[in-house]
Write a protein that holds these residues in place. Structure first.
Motif, mmCIF file in Angstrom:
data_model
loop_
_atom_site.group_PDB
_atom_site.id
_atom_site.type_symbol
_atom_site.label_atom_id
_atom_site.label_comp_id
_atom_site.label_asym_id
_atom_site.label_seq_id
_atom_site.Cartn_x
_atom_site.Cartn_y
_atom_site.Cartn_z
ATOM 1 N N HIS A 148 -4.950 4.536 -7.389
ATOM 2 C CA HIS A 148 -5.717 4.918 -6.203
ATOM 3 C C HIS A 148 -7.210 5.023 -6.527
ATOM 4 N N HIS A 184 1.732 4.456 -3.050
ATOM 5 C CA HIS A 184 1.741 5.924 -2.970
ATOM 6 C C HIS A 184 2.966 6.473 -3.708
ATOM 7 N N ASN A 205 0.858 -1.196 0.000
ATOM 8 C CA ASN A 205 0.000 0.000 0.000
ATOM 9 C C ASN A 205 0.897 1.251 0.000
HETATM 10 O O1 LIG Z 1 -9.427 6.708 2.275
HETATM 11 C C1 LIG Z 1 -8.776 7.697 2.542
HETATM 12 O O2 LIG Z 1 -8.794 8.256 3.640
HETATM 13 C C2 LIG Z 1 -7.847 8.209 1.462
HETATM 14 C C3 LIG Z 1 -6.916 7.097 1.185
HETATM 15 C C4 LIG Z 1 -5.858 7.415 0.229
HETATM 16 O O3 LIG Z 1 -5.915 8.320 -0.568
HETATM 17 C C5 LIG Z 1 -4.691 6.536 0.275
HETATM 18 C C6 LIG Z 1 -4.934 5.102 0.015
HETATM 19 O O4 LIG Z 1 -5.832 4.714 -0.745
HETATM 20 O O5 LIG Z 1 -4.132 4.307 0.534
#
Ligand SMILES: O=C(O)CCC(=O)CC(=O)O
Ligand SMILES: NC(=O)c1ccc[n+]([C@@H]2O[C@H](COP(=O)([O-])OP(=O)(O)OC[C@H]3O[C@@H](n4cnc5c(N)ncnc54)[C@H](O)[C@@H]3O)[C@@H](O)[C@H]2O)c1
Length: 355
Positions: A239, A174, A170
């Motif tokens: 994402h 990013h 995960n």
């Molecule tokens: O769900 C959220 O709070 C945003 C999550 C995000 O942008 C990062 C992710 O999907 O790991």
């Protein structure tokens, strides 16, 4: 030639094995006196120890953090903070607990001290998510950015191996999307590549020995860097697909990232060759999508959506939702690319190697 805009977020980071012992000092440094400690039900014993260590600095404990932050839970926690006279929140846990802290901060402005115990990276971002009537919405607000983050690798030693690997991927997601973000910059690129490399080193070592403190430290260091990238630049196709699958079909967050990432990278490979080269280099592989797939498969993580709760009958709807409001992506994926996205989801569903 460089050409970029970068906003630095005001945040204090305390990193190191045993750094949890600095919590009382960090609460003082915020000028706060009474902390509401937040956690999931599973992490209550750990959170109780933290609250006990704070003595009179602890206002109380709220142990009902869950994934995707239902508005009702956020309201309850906010009300409790008010009743107890808490002037800060300590979020001990993964993205779900940090997310609850953010939901409290969004309306109350209460400062958050985040103590992350997974690699999700939420502690480094001004992004919040809230779920109301089954619909998840996300937004950005500087008020939700944790003011202080304490990274103590000792606390992640109990994170089960399976979740360690998927949460690590995960984090890698990013950084990978940060490397082809339209608003990225040279510093974020350095952080992204270093973050991916640290996690790629650490995850196989954690699988072999979950208590390996050096590997835990490396993984958390990577998560910090990758979370910083998520907080600073825009995310893209990967994402969007994960938010669709997690939000509309309730698939588990870290696992869905793990399964989808190789396929999203394959979709973008030709449109973002420099980013792919950096991702592959960081992973020690030749092709970025194949190297991510191998990292997951070789470390026992799921590689098929069908194995993490997705139903074949929902793939068409998932493709429709994903292309309806696309994010910016190096290769566009609006309604005109719906068939390509549907094909991507099929491969991910079946657990095939990325195309
Ligand atoms: O769900 C959220 O709070 C945003 C999550 C995000 O942008 C990062 C992710 O999907 O790991
Ligand atoms: N807003 C953002 O920037 C952002 C970024 C990433 C993730 N998120 C959100 O975070 C959520 C997912 O977070 P997550 O993947 O960290 O999972 P999580 O926080 O839901 O944690 C998963 C499970 O692992 C347990 N756990 C966590 N750390 C542990 C440890 N060290 N030892 C033992 N058990 C431990 C938790 O108690 C929970 O039961 C999702 O809702 C996602 O949308 C938000």
């Amino acid at each position: 030639m460089h050409d970029f805009i970068h906003t630095t977020h005001p945040q204090r980071v305390v990193f190191g094995a045993g750094s949890l012992r600095h919590l009382a000092r960090e609460i003082d440094a915020l000028g706060a006196k009474k902390a509401l400690v937040l956690c999931t039900p599973e992490q209550r014993p750990q959170a109780e120890r933290v609250a006990a260590s704070l003595g009179a600095q602890a206002a109380g404990l709220f142990d009902r953090a869950v994934m995707h932050v239902p508005v009702e839970t956020a309201r309850e926690a906010r009300d409790l903070a008010r009743r107890l006279g808490a002037d800060c929140a300590v979020a001990l846990g993964g993205g779900s607990t940090t997310g609850l802290g953010k939901a409290i901060a969004l309306e109350s402005g209460l400062p958050i001290v985040a103590i992350p115990t997974t690699y999700a990276g939420s502690e480094m971002t001004p992004i919040y998510g809230l779920t109301e009537n089954g619909l998840k919405k996300t937004g950005k607000d500087p008020r939700v950015l944790p003011r202080t983050v304490i990274y103590d690798p000792e606390l992640s030693r109990t994170l089960p191996v399976g979740l360690s690997v998927t949460s690590g991927i995960n984090a890698i997601a990013h950084a990978a999307e940060g490397l082809y973000a339209q608003d990225s910059n040279p510093v974020m690129d350095l952080m992204a590549e270093e973050g991916i490399a640290a996690l790629a080193r650490a995850l196989p070592a954690i699988r072999l020995e979950p208590g390996d403190l050096a590997a835990r430290s490396d993984a958390l260091y990577g998560a910090w860097l990758c979370g910083g990238v998520l907080g600073a630049v825009g995310m893209a196709l990967h994402h969007k697909l994960c938010h669709t699958l997690g939000g509309s079909f309730n698939l588990p967050h870290a696992e869905v990232h793990t399964v989808v990432l190789p396929h999203a990278l394959a979709f973008n490979a030709q449109a973002a060759p420099r980013a792919m080269a950096r991702i592959a280099r960081a992973l020690g592989g030749v092709s970025a999508p194949a190297a991510v797939f191998a990292l997951a498969r070789d470390n026992g993580a799921p590689v098929a959506l069908k194995d993490i709760g997705m139903r074949a009958a929902d793939l068409d709807r998932a493709a429709d939702i994903a292309v309806a409001n696309p994010y910016w992506n190096p290769r566009p994926f609006g309604p005109a690319e719906r068939d390509a996205i549907r094909a991507l989801l099929q491969r991910a569903f079946d657990g095939e190697p990325p195309g």
